[in-house]
Design a protein around this motif. Structure first.
Motif, PDB file in Angstrom:
ATOM      1  N   PHE A 359       0.823  -1.209   0.000  1.00 23.92           N
ATOM      2  CA  PHE A 359       0.000   0.000   0.000  1.00 23.92           C
ATOM      3  C   PHE A 359       0.858   1.260   0.000  1.00 23.92           C
ATOM      4  CE2 PHE A 359      -2.725   2.813   2.940  1.00 23.92           C
ATOM      5  CZ  PHE A 359      -3.286   3.481   1.859  1.00 23.92           C
ATOM      6  N   ILE A 360       1.787   1.351   0.957  1.00 22.81           N
ATOM      7  CA  ILE A 360       2.640   2.527   1.049  1.00 22.81           C
ATOM      8  C   ILE A 360       3.544   2.638  -0.176  1.00 22.81           C
ATOM      9  CG2 ILE A 360       4.447   3.648   2.388  1.00 22.81           C
ATOM     10  CD1 ILE A 360       1.701   3.743   3.685  1.00 22.81           C
ATOM     11  N   THR A 361       4.041   1.498  -0.658  1.00 22.84           N
ATOM     12  CA  THR A 361       4.896   1.499  -1.847  1.00 22.84           C
ATOM     13  C   THR A 361       4.128   2.013  -3.062  1.00 22.84           C
ATOM     14  OG1 THR A 361       6.117  -0.383  -0.978  1.00 22.84           O
ATOM     15  CG2 THR A 361       6.347   0.066  -3.317  1.00 22.84           C
ATOM     16  N   PHE A 362       2.916   1.545  -3.204  1.00 24.97           N
ATOM     17  CA  PHE A 362       2.056   1.978  -4.299  1.00 24.97           C
ATOM     18  C   PHE A 362       1.822   3.486  -4.253  1.00 24.97           C
ATOM     19  CE2 PHE A 362      -2.340   2.964  -5.546  1.00 24.97           C
ATOM     20  CZ  PHE A 362      -2.337   2.544  -6.869  1.00 24.97           C
ATOM     21  N   PHE A 425      14.477  11.326  -6.440  1.00 31.72           N
ATOM     22  CA  PHE A 425      14.469  11.478  -4.983  1.00 31.72           C
ATOM     23  C   PHE A 425      13.577  10.455  -4.278  1.00 31.72           C
ATOM     24  CE2 PHE A 425      15.411  15.710  -6.686  1.00 31.72           C
ATOM     25  CZ  PHE A 425      16.565  16.030  -5.969  1.00 31.72           C
ATOM     26  N   THR A 426      13.076   9.479  -5.017  1.00 35.43           N
ATOM     27  CA  THR A 426      12.077   8.556  -4.479  1.00 35.43           C
ATOM     28  C   THR A 426      12.655   7.181  -4.188  1.00 35.43           C
ATOM     29  OG1 THR A 426      10.301   9.684  -5.694  1.00 35.43           O
ATOM     30  CG2 THR A 426       9.856   7.449  -4.945  1.00 35.43           C
ATOM     31  N   GLU A 427      12.277   6.654  -3.049  1.00 42.67           N
ATOM     32  CA  GLU A 427      12.544   5.240  -2.755  1.00 42.67           C
ATOM     33  C   GLU A 427      11.249   4.593  -2.326  1.00 42.67           C
ATOM     34  OE1 GLU A 427      16.206   3.453  -0.920  1.00 42.67           O
ATOM     35  OE2 GLU A 427      14.811   3.200   0.787  1.00 42.67           O
ATOM     36  N   ALA A 428      10.895   3.501  -2.960  1.00 43.59           N
ATOM     37  CA  ALA A 428       9.679   2.767  -2.639  1.00 43.59           C
ATOM     38  C   ALA A 428      10.067   1.380  -2.177  1.00 43.59           C
ATOM     39  CB  ALA A 428       8.767   2.682  -3.863  1.00 43.59           C
ATOM     40  N   SER A 429       9.698   1.043  -0.949  1.00 47.72           N
ATOM     41  CA  SER A 429      10.075  -0.256  -0.403  1.00 47.72           C
ATOM     42  C   SER A 429       9.057  -0.704   0.628  1.00 47.72           C
ATOM     43  CB  SER A 429      11.457  -0.184   0.249  1.00 47.72           C
ATOM     44  OG  SER A 429      11.444   0.722   1.335  1.00 47.72           O
ATOM     45  N   THR A 430       8.976  -2.006   0.833  1.00 45.84           N
ATOM     46  CA  THR A 430       8.109  -2.549   1.876  1.00 45.84           C
ATOM     47  C   THR A 430       8.896  -2.793   3.159  1.00 45.84           C
ATOM     48  OG1 THR A 430       8.506  -4.821   1.136  1.00 45.84           O
ATOM     49  CG2 THR A 430       6.639  -3.653   0.160  1.00 45.84           C
ATOM     50  N   SER A 431      10.214  -2.847   3.036  1.00 48.70           N
ATOM     51  CA  SER A 431      11.089  -3.024   4.193  1.00 48.70           C
ATOM     52  C   SER A 431      12.504  -2.651   3.778  1.00 48.70           C
ATOM     53  CB  SER A 431      11.051  -4.472   4.698  1.00 48.70           C
ATOM     54  OG  SER A 431      11.636  -5.348   3.742  1.00 48.70           O
ATOM     55  N   THR A 433      14.943  -4.508   3.378  1.00 44.09           N
ATOM     56  CA  THR A 433      15.506  -5.512   2.472  1.00 44.09           C
ATOM     57  C   THR A 433      14.658  -5.757   1.223  1.00 44.09           C
ATOM     58  OG1 THR A 433      14.413  -7.270   3.735  1.00 44.09           O
ATOM     59  CG2 THR A 433      16.676  -6.686   4.370  1.00 44.09           C
ATOM     60  N   ASP A 434      13.491  -5.139   1.170  1.00 44.78           N
ATOM     61  CA  ASP A 434      12.594  -5.312   0.012  1.00 44.78           C
ATOM     62  C   ASP A 434      12.357  -3.958  -0.645  1.00 44.78           C
ATOM     63  OD1 ASP A 434      10.823  -6.337  -1.846  1.00 44.78           O
ATOM     64  OD2 ASP A 434       9.108  -6.306  -0.481  1.00 44.78           O
ATOM     65  N   VAL A 435      13.314  -3.515  -1.425  1.00 44.37           N
ATOM     66  CA  VAL A 435      13.253  -2.216  -2.081  1.00 44.37           C
ATOM     67  C   VAL A 435      12.756  -2.410  -3.510  1.00 44.37           C
ATOM     68  CG1 VAL A 435      14.555  -0.186  -2.800  1.00 44.37           C
ATOM     69  CG2 VAL A 435      15.151  -1.359  -0.659  1.00 44.37           C
ATOM     70  N   TRP A 436      11.618  -1.801  -3.826  1.00 45.75           N
ATOM     71  CA  TRP A 436      11.055  -1.921  -5.158  1.00 45.75           C
ATOM     72  C   TRP A 436      11.727  -0.969  -6.137  1.00 45.75           C
ATOM     73  CZ3 TRP A 436       5.041  -2.753  -5.291  1.00 45.75           C
ATOM     74  CH2 TRP A 436       4.703  -3.769  -4.417  1.00 45.75           C
ATOM     75  N   PHE A 437      12.006   0.218  -5.659  1.00 52.95           N
ATOM     76  CA  PHE A 437      12.637   1.232  -6.519  1.00 52.95           C
ATOM     77  C   PHE A 437      13.390   2.211  -5.638  1.00 52.95           C
ATOM     78  CE2 PHE A 437      12.641   5.476  -8.331  1.00 52.95           C
ATOM     79  CZ  PHE A 437      13.189   5.255  -9.584  1.00 52.95           C
ATOM     80  N   SER A 438      14.568   2.612  -6.095  1.00 55.50           N
ATOM     81  CA  SER A 438      15.344   3.606  -5.358  1.00 55.50           C
ATOM     82  C   SER A 438      16.052   4.518  -6.346  1.00 55.50           C
ATOM     83  CB  SER A 438      16.372   2.918  -4.447  1.00 55.50           C
ATOM     84  OG  SER A 438      17.096   3.883  -3.694  1.00 55.50           O
ATOM     85  N   GLY A 439      15.657   5.792  -6.347  1.00 54.86           N
ATOM     86  CA  GLY A 439      16.298   6.764  -7.222  1.00 54.86           C
ATOM     87  C   GLY A 439      17.703   7.087  -6.731  1.00 54.86           C
TER      88      GLY A 439
END
Length: 497
Positions: A359-362, A425-431, A433-439
């Motif tokens: 949810f937060i990642t989305f 400037f964006t990082e989207a992750s659930t934890s 160790t689980d990073v979906w995207f990191s600028g």
């Protein structure tokens, strides 16, 4: 078409995305108060507040300030952008054709539709959890796969009924259901307040200011920013004479009051129950804090609050789908939308292991293009005097909003540039160790302090404000002249609405 046909409670709204004529405009600014109050009395505000304490290290006073700034501020923006609906009489993304061009508008429209689907899936999933827990508390019926699917279908059926009937019914239900579910929420909130570990609350350490900045961004992204590109959908039936300032105030207070209460309570509860912020089933996590006799009113309030939010989202998603080019009636668009939502709910409940992580990642990822759209659209709204209703519905070369090749390049370049910079400037992750995207700049001062969304919005606004001065087709349209492309001998492609 008589006004009564579309503004009669209990009848199906037949209007699609075409602008509402002045003769059919009814209502007052306080409709926006009830619209956004209803959308924000769901329990999703509690985990947001808990995250401020558990993940950001804020104390209750800091969390309250963050809640006020994030919720009131973001919904003031929603109210400001809804002025476009009052002015043009059409949904937000339909009006966006005048800004991006009839073809260029497809990008922002698709992002908006995906955003709405995401919110609906979250609402539907959480409501199914609430209904499952209610059946267990009231009748001792245990959760299983078949019952889970049935609960999803019940919530979706209620959503489809309200959203399918349309604007007048939604406005009526928003007001009166807010009284009912708002009262139930107050009862539950009063009891939850008695379970707070006040000793821990008053002795909590003060968190860093940078965490407050991040918190404001998180609350804004999780509340008002997600609705910013739909505000005009609910203001388009209002008379033009209503002052824009009233829409801003009604939207900010309508959403801000319940959000500040719920987010602050979530912050208080997290002092004694830090796991609330990361609970895979937030409904059950809160339910365990209540005695059995309080569970039933709590779960009813949770279900009702989520329903009030969801029918708004589905209604807007249907209008957005039509704007995207799906040539169906509004009621069928709503039906198609809930089918997708049902599939998402099945995934979240029966397949996905984590609920709020995705949810937060989305939200984090979609907030970038949405903020870029807000920046461009806001500048256009400030500078624009009117919308051409016929041109909004004409998606061919004869449209006033054809610009160059169907695209207003000043807006598109500003939008795209802001997205690229925002993602840096964006990082989207659930934890961790689980990073979906990191600028590449996600861990810079701006990225680490959650200011990427501010950079995105301001950059989009600034770039568009500059580029539109050099775009001849935009200047011609703004001055009321027919763009040069309109002389091309091609028939207009009229859109079914």
């Amino acid at each position: 078409m008589a006004a009564s046909e579309n503004e009669r409670v209990g009848t199906v709204e037949t209007r699609g995305i075409e602008p509402v004529p002045d003769a059919e405009r009814r209502g007052r600014a306080n409709q926006m108060f009830w619209t956004w109050f209803a959308a924000n009395i769901s329990i999703l505000g509690l985990p947001l507040g808990a995250a401020l304490v558990s993940f950001r290290g804020l104390n209750i006073w800091q969390a309250a300030v963050v809640a006020i700034l994030g919720s009131f501020g973001s919904f003031a923006l929603v109210g400001a952008l809804s002025i476009a609906g009052k002015r043009g009489g059409a949904p937000a993304l339909t009006l966006s054709r005048a800004v991006f061009g009839v073809r260029g508008n497809a990008g922002p429209t698709l992002v908006t539709w995906l955003s709405r689907l995401g919110w609906e899936t979250i609402n539907t999933t959480t409501a199914a959890f609430a209904l499952l827990a209610l059946l267990d508390a009231a009748f001792g019926i245990r959760r299983n796969t078949v019952l889970t699917v049935v609960c999803l279908l019940v919530f979706i059926g209620c959503t489809l009924l309200i959203s399918g009937l349309g604007h007048a019914t939604i406005m009526w239900i928003n007001r009166w259901a807010s009284y009912l579910f708002g009262l139930l929420n107050l009862v539950v909130i009063a009891f939850l307040a008695t379970t707070v570990d006040w000793d821990k609350v008053f002795h909590a350490q003060v968190g860093p200011v940078s965490s407050m900045v991040v918190g404001v961004g998180m609350i804004a992204a999780g509340t008002g920013i997600g609705w910013a590109n739909t505000g005009a959908d609910y203001a388009r039936y209002l008379p033009r004479r209503i002052p824009g300032g009233r829409l801003v105030a009604a939207s900010a207070f309508g959403a801000g009051i319940p959000l500040v209460v719920l987010i602050s309570l979530g912050s208080l509860l997290a002092a004694g129950e830090p796991s609330l912020a990361s609970a895979s089933d937030p409904v059950s996590a809160i339910n365990t804090m209540l005695p059995s006799w309080m569970s039933i009113p709590y779960l009813i309030a949770a279900f009702g609050g989520l329903l009030l939010s969801n029918h708004l989202s589905v209604y807007s998603a249907g209008l957005t789908m039509i704007t995207l080019g799906i040539r169906v009636r509004r009621t069928l668009a709503v039906g198609l939308d809930v089918v997708v939502t049902f599939a998402g709910g099945i995934y979240f409940i029966l397949i996905a292991k984590d609920f709020y992580g995705p949810f937060i990642t989305f939200l984090t990822l979609l907030a970038v293009p949405i903020n870029a759209w807000v920046g461009v659209f806001a500048v256009d709204l400030i500078l624009r005097r009117s919308y051409d209703g016929a041109a909004l519905m004409d998606v061919g070369r004869s449209s006033r909003y054809w610009f160059r090749g169907g695209i207003a390049w000043a807006a598109m370049i500003a939008w795209a540039a802001a997205i690229v910079v925002g993602l840096l400037f964006t990082e989207a992750s659930t934890s961790a160790t689980d990073v979906w995207f990191s600028g590449p700049l996600a861990h810079s001062w701006i990225g680490s302090n959650g200011l990427g969304w501010v950079v995105t919005l301001l950059l989009a606004a600034a770039v568009y404000a500059v580029l539109r001065r050099f775009d001849g087709t935009v200047r011609d349209e703004a001055s009321g002249q027919a763009p040069q492309q309109q002389v091309l001998p091609a028939p207009a492609a009229q859109e079914l609405s």
